[in-house]
Enzyme design. Structure first.
Site, PDB file in Angstrom:
ATOM      1  N   VAL A 261      34.047  42.691 105.727  1.00 49.16           N
ATOM      2  CA  VAL A 261      34.630  41.505 106.545  1.00 49.16           C
ATOM      3  C   VAL A 261      35.847  41.141 105.722  1.00 49.16           C
ATOM      4  CG1 VAL A 261      32.163  40.409 107.160  1.00 49.16           C
ATOM      5  CG2 VAL A 261      33.420  40.038 104.827  1.00 49.16           C
ATOM      6  N   ARG A 263      38.953  43.672 104.917  1.00 52.10           N
ATOM      7  CA  ARG A 263      40.179  44.485 105.370  1.00 52.10           C
ATOM      8  C   ARG A 263      40.218  45.768 105.784  1.00 52.10           C
ATOM      9  NH1 ARG A 263      41.142  40.048 106.985  1.00 52.10           N
ATOM     10  NH2 ARG A 263      43.289  38.704 107.381  1.00 52.10           N
ATOM     11  N   ASP A 287      33.647  44.311 110.651  1.00 51.83           N
ATOM     12  CA  ASP A 287      34.239  43.060 111.726  1.00 51.83           C
ATOM     13  C   ASP A 287      35.819  43.788 111.553  1.00 51.83           C
ATOM     14  OD1 ASP A 287      34.378  40.762 112.781  1.00 51.83           O
ATOM     15  OD2 ASP A 287      35.425  40.312 111.165  1.00 51.83           O
ATOM     16  N   GLU A 292      43.839  47.732 114.868  1.00 51.30           N
ATOM     17  CA  GLU A 292      43.266  46.803 114.839  1.00 51.30           C
ATOM     18  C   GLU A 292      44.359  46.509 116.895  1.00 51.30           C
ATOM     19  OE1 GLU A 292      42.241  43.089 113.090  1.00 51.30           O
ATOM     20  OE2 GLU A 292      40.498  44.495 112.147  1.00 51.30           O
ATOM     21  N   HIS A 311      36.505  41.917 114.635  1.00 51.89           N
ATOM     22  CA  HIS A 311      37.321  40.887 113.368  1.00 51.89           C
ATOM     23  C   HIS A 311      37.531  39.461 113.867  1.00 51.89           C
ATOM     24  CE1 HIS A 311      41.620  40.623 110.730  1.00 51.89           C
ATOM     25  NE2 HIS A 311      40.464  39.778 110.233  1.00 51.89           N
ATOM     26  N   ALA A 314      34.885  35.675 111.056  1.00 54.18           N
ATOM     27  CA  ALA A 314      35.569  34.007 110.122  1.00 54.18           C
ATOM     28  C   ALA A 314      35.808  33.108 111.002  1.00 54.18           C
ATOM     29  CB  ALA A 314      37.164  34.329 109.909  1.00 54.18           C
TER      30      ALA A 314
END
Length: 350
Positions: A261, A263, A287, A292, A311, A314
């Site tokens: 979670v 990078r 995630d 990306e 992603h 959060a």
């Protein structure tokens, strides 16, 4: 006495703008919501990408930027806009980014060290600790309890004649790569599940609460064989890039659960894919990724022992509330001439 001009540069709820206004009488808040792209969902800091200002509205926007000394948010959550504001807005002295990993934008914007001496850029690191830690624990449980297989069986309406026992996390060893706010919250939740928690960080000192032992990152390859589970919550920096390398991944136990979670660039993604494809580790809950959006041809989409999320770990309805709380505390420091928290330093906090 002239008041400090604080400009709201990304979509934000009116009640939270009012909270910033009430924070200190030394502040004047510049906020024109019709000049900002509408948010598509809670805490959408970029706003609708189709949004455009006409010539008159663009002139109003530029006039606000010319007055602003402090920005809440990076316009459009854009690297190009960050570079433009830092180099082209003459009065700007501090930009607060709504992202925890905004240091990557600084790197990509190619800002000179003198730019970062003139304009402080702070991140929202720490405000996402609760949702990210919950998500990490979800990942541990999902892989341990074989959620992908159970969902597949449900959709196929399979009721097996022989039911297999499912793994427990209690008593297992959890490696925490990063002991910031996220890592410490994962440790707390891991302890609630009865796990042994082992943290890795660059700084020396006693283990924080809920962490049984702490090591430097150089010990990770040697200790990797002890990890029943790994949670990565590190930002991408010159020090963390590729930290979880092929040698480390190859030493993980065959039932290890891998959760990221932090990078994607912290991990050697091709090595992780190889380990997952060959069943040399138990599974992964990811995630974040090296690229990306995750390319359609990535094997991670279809590997049966992997769960992929976009992603989004959060994201929380309370995200903006927490960001504003952090910003207001930093705003008072700025007004008093005290050091700001979460300041990005070149090459250190990307």
């Amino acid at each position: 006495m002239a008041r400090t001009q604080v400009m709201i540069a990304s979509p934000l709820e009116a009640e939270l703008v009012a909270r910033i206004r009430r924070a200190d009488p030394r502040v004047e808040v510049l906020w024109e919501p019709d000049l900002l792209p509408p948010a598509r969902y809670p805490a959408d800091h970029g706003g609708d990408p189709a949004f455009r200002r006409d010539r008159a509205d663009e002139a109003r926007w530029r006039a606000m930027l010319d007055r602003a000394e402090v920005l809440f948010g990076v316009p459009g959550d854009s690297v190009d806009a960050l570079a433009e504001v830092v180099t082209g807005a003459p009065r700007i002295r501090w930009i607060h980014a709504t992202s925890a990993g905004a240091g990557e934008w600084v790197r990509r914007a190619n800002l000179a060290p003198e730019d970062l001496e003139r304009v402080a850029i702070t991140t929202s690191s720490g405000v996402h600790a609760v949702p990210l830690a919950e998500f990490a624990i979800l990942g541990l449980l999902a892989i341990a309890k074989e959620l992908p297989r159970l969902v597949t069986d449900q959709r196929a309406k399979v009721w097996p004649e022989v039911r297999q026992p499912l793994r427990e996390l209690h008593g297992q060893t959890l490696f925490l790569l990063g002991l910031g706010a996220i890592g410490r919250e994962v440790a707390r939740l891991g302890k609630a599940l009865g796990m042994r928690t082992v943290g890795f960080r660059r700084t020396q000192g006693p283990p924080p609460e809920w962490v049984d032992e702490v090591h430097g990152p150089e010990r990770l390859p040697d200790l990797a064989g002890e990890a029943d589970a790994v949670v990565v919550s590190l930002p991408l920096t010159e020090q963390t890039a590729g930290l979880v390398d092929r040698a480390t991944i190859e030493r993980l136990p065959p039932d290890c659960i891998f959760v990221n979670v932090g990078r994607g660039g912290v991990v050697d993604e091709p090595a992780l894919i190889d380990a997952l494809r060959e069943r040399r580790i138990g599974g992964a809950f990811l995630d974040v990724f090296a690229e990306e959006p995750l390319p359609p041809d990535s094997p991670l989409w279809t590997l049966p022992n992997v769960l992929v999320t976009p992603h989004a770990a959060a994201l929380s309805p309370r995200e903006n509330e927490r960001i504003v709380e952090l910003f207001v505390a930093n705003l008072r420091r700025f007004l008093d001439g005290d050091p700001l928290t979460n300041v990005i330093e070149p090459g250190v906090y990307y």
